[in-house]
Scaffold this motif. Sequence first.
Motif, PDB file in Angstrom:
ATOM      1  N   ARG B 153       0.843  -1.201   0.000  1.00  0.00           N
ATOM      2  CA  ARG B 153       0.000   0.000   0.000  1.00  0.00           C
ATOM      3  C   ARG B 153       0.877   1.248   0.000  1.00  0.00           C
ATOM      4  NH1 ARG B 153      -2.597  -3.777  -0.676  1.00  0.00           N
ATOM      5  NH2 ARG B 153      -4.642  -4.382   0.191  1.00  0.00           N
ATOM      6  N   ASN B 154       2.171   1.064  -0.174  1.00  0.00           N
ATOM      7  CA  ASN B 154       3.146   2.142  -0.001  1.00  0.00           C
ATOM      8  C   ASN B 154       3.662   2.707  -1.333  1.00  0.00           C
ATOM      9  OD1 ASN B 154       6.469   2.626   1.093  1.00  0.00           O
ATOM     10  ND2 ASN B 154       4.756   3.720   2.000  1.00  0.00           N
ATOM     11  N   TYR B 155       3.096   2.218  -2.450  1.00  0.00           N
ATOM     12  CA  TYR B 155       3.499   2.730  -3.764  1.00  0.00           C
ATOM     13  C   TYR B 155       2.713   4.005  -4.083  1.00  0.00           C
ATOM     14  CZ  TYR B 155       5.771  -1.784  -4.439  1.00  0.00           C
ATOM     15  OH  TYR B 155       6.586  -2.883  -4.310  1.00  0.00           O
ATOM     16  N   ASP B 156       3.225   4.725  -5.070  1.00  0.00           N
ATOM     17  CA  ASP B 156       2.629   6.012  -5.412  1.00  0.00           C
ATOM     18  C   ASP B 156       1.526   5.816  -6.452  1.00  0.00           C
ATOM     19  OD1 ASP B 156       2.079   8.656  -5.622  1.00  0.00           O
ATOM     20  OD2 ASP B 156       3.966   9.232  -6.563  1.00  0.00           O
ATOM     21  N   PHE B 157       0.371   5.412  -5.962  1.00  0.00           N
ATOM     22  CA  PHE B 157      -0.818   5.335  -6.823  1.00  0.00           C
ATOM     23  C   PHE B 157      -2.041   5.639  -5.961  1.00  0.00           C
ATOM     24  CE2 PHE B 157      -4.485   3.300  -8.722  1.00  0.00           C
ATOM     25  CZ  PHE B 157      -4.427   3.816 -10.005  1.00  0.00           C
ATOM     26  N   LEU B 158      -2.669   6.786  -6.222  1.00  0.00           N
ATOM     27  CA  LEU B 158      -3.834   7.229  -5.443  1.00  0.00           C
ATOM     28  C   LEU B 158      -3.553   7.124  -3.946  1.00  0.00           C
ATOM     29  CD1 LEU B 158      -6.802   5.752  -7.531  1.00  0.00           C
ATOM     30  CD2 LEU B 158      -6.007   8.124  -7.462  1.00  0.00           C
ATOM     31  N   PHE B 159      -2.371   7.569  -3.555  1.00  0.00           N
ATOM     32  CA  PHE B 159      -1.948   7.404  -2.165  1.00  0.00           C
ATOM     33  C   PHE B 159      -2.865   8.178  -1.221  1.00  0.00           C
ATOM     34  CE2 PHE B 159       0.734   7.878   1.570  1.00  0.00           C
ATOM     35  CZ  PHE B 159       1.265   6.597   1.691  1.00  0.00           C
ATOM     36  N   ASP B 160      -3.322   9.344  -1.675  1.00  0.00           N
ATOM     37  CA  ASP B 160      -4.249  10.122  -0.843  1.00  0.00           C
ATOM     38  C   ASP B 160      -5.652   9.534  -1.029  1.00  0.00           C
ATOM     39  OD1 ASP B 160      -5.722  11.946   0.557  1.00  0.00           O
ATOM     40  OD2 ASP B 160      -5.291  13.644  -0.772  1.00  0.00           O
ATOM     41  N   PHE B 161      -5.838   8.375  -0.460  1.00  0.00           N
ATOM     42  CA  PHE B 161      -7.084   7.634  -0.723  1.00  0.00           C
ATOM     43  C   PHE B 161      -8.310   8.334  -0.133  1.00  0.00           C
ATOM     44  CE2 PHE B 161      -5.733   6.077   3.400  1.00  0.00           C
ATOM     45  CZ  PHE B 161      -6.913   5.899   4.097  1.00  0.00           C
ATOM     46  N   ALA B 162      -8.108   9.084   0.947  1.00  0.00           N
ATOM     47  CA  ALA B 162      -9.258   9.759   1.564  1.00  0.00           C
ATOM     48  C   ALA B 162      -9.860  10.789   0.618  1.00  0.00           C
ATOM     49  CB  ALA B 162      -8.830  10.421   2.866  1.00  0.00           C
TER      50      ALA B 162
END
Lengths: 110, 360
Positions: B153-162
């Motif tokens: 879950r630590n990769y840079d893809f839609l990291f700001d999920f909120a």
Amino acid sequence: MAGEEKILHVRVTAADTRALRNLLRDERLDVGGGPAPTPGPGDERSIEAFVTEEKALGLEREDVAVHVLGDATAIGRARQEEVGTGDRFADPGIVPHGLGQKVKDQSREG
Amino acid sequence: MYLNITEVDSALVNLSGAYPSLCELIDLPETSVEGVACHALRLRADPDGGPRDCAVFIGGVHAREWGSCEILVFFAADLLEAYSTGSGLVYGGKTFTAAQVAALLEGLDIVVFPLVNPDGRQYSQTVKAMWRKNRNPEYSTGVGDCVGVDINRNYDFLFDFATAFSPLSDVRVSADPCDPQVYQGPRPFSEPETRNVRWLLDEYPRTRWFVDVHSFSEDMLHVWGDDENQSDDPDMNFQNSAFDGTRGVDGDTAYREFVPKDDLDSASGLARHFTEALEAVRGKQYTAKPAFDLYPTAGTSDDYAFSRHIVDPDKGKIHAYTIEWGTEFQPPWAEMKLIAKDVCAGLVQFCADAPSTVTD
């Protein structure tokens, strides 16, 4: 390990997709795999999860059933006995082999 | 018996020593959080040849999914031994000829990184078998569940999920450092284990295929993982903030992730070839499907790998997959060996067929 909280492997079955989705959103379960249709007629969907005994009891409700598949903590301890100790490849001359059979054929000739 | 973390590494070192003309030991640039050095292997016959397309395989990301490391060690060992002896490979009912094995190693670079998260595996194999994350204590109390980051879950893809996802989505990620399973970390690539994987993709810029080996559910997943796929509306994509707050809901039309039809056909086709070869071994039926069908996710390796060429057009396109082997995290070792045979057959077929999917 002494004092480790017992984790159960359970199958959670909900009345339909919506009920299961709501459950997953609200309960933040530790799941293995994804939702799957339950065999047989009807719209039931189920998912496997790993929860404490207390949590398992708390999941039961009108449209959700919980079936215990096993004691994940005990199974984990048993599997830890199946982990190598030391280093079976400490000797640089010991080369790992895969599980495929190596079979000679004529396809590389000519 | 399962390999401990020392054995995974020494197996790779010994393979590189036994087959020096066929493989190269790669030192990953960063040690794990607890200071363990990490290695990968690059397999290629005719090492003096020119640049080639590359397939990268990683495993051991989630600590408790033990067999992923063994699968990749066996996969590399099989290819090297078969090639060096002029042999084919037989896995149960699935046969690959010597010519197929040779074509594979002479046509591709194959990079195998079997143990991304050694600290987590060590903890799972000796203390808490159900441990999933790495062992980074920095982001909270450093005690109990408040240790570790979910590497996938630590990769840079839609990291700001909120922001990116709908509040109605059951997206499987958490910003809580005490979440026992899916804590994403404080920022993308905060973890050395994740950065090692990114380094491999950067170091081998001709990587066209990426496979992350996990368990469990008997699936071969392809992109996307954030929402269902669609190939009609290019503007509906993960970079478009107009769709923030709508992603990750199953069955709706408010948002579906764009993937060009040719890419989707290529991704799903190669995934099916994997499952067909796997089934030929002993009849196990895995399902090829988009990752979202498992559950919605953010920050995973496969979505990151495929998104790289979209975010930065100078990067090559990488078709990315996640294998979910088996029906439990730690099968008895006797069963795990059968599963490894299944998956190895699928991986060999994957490599044999991958080059034919290149159209650009």
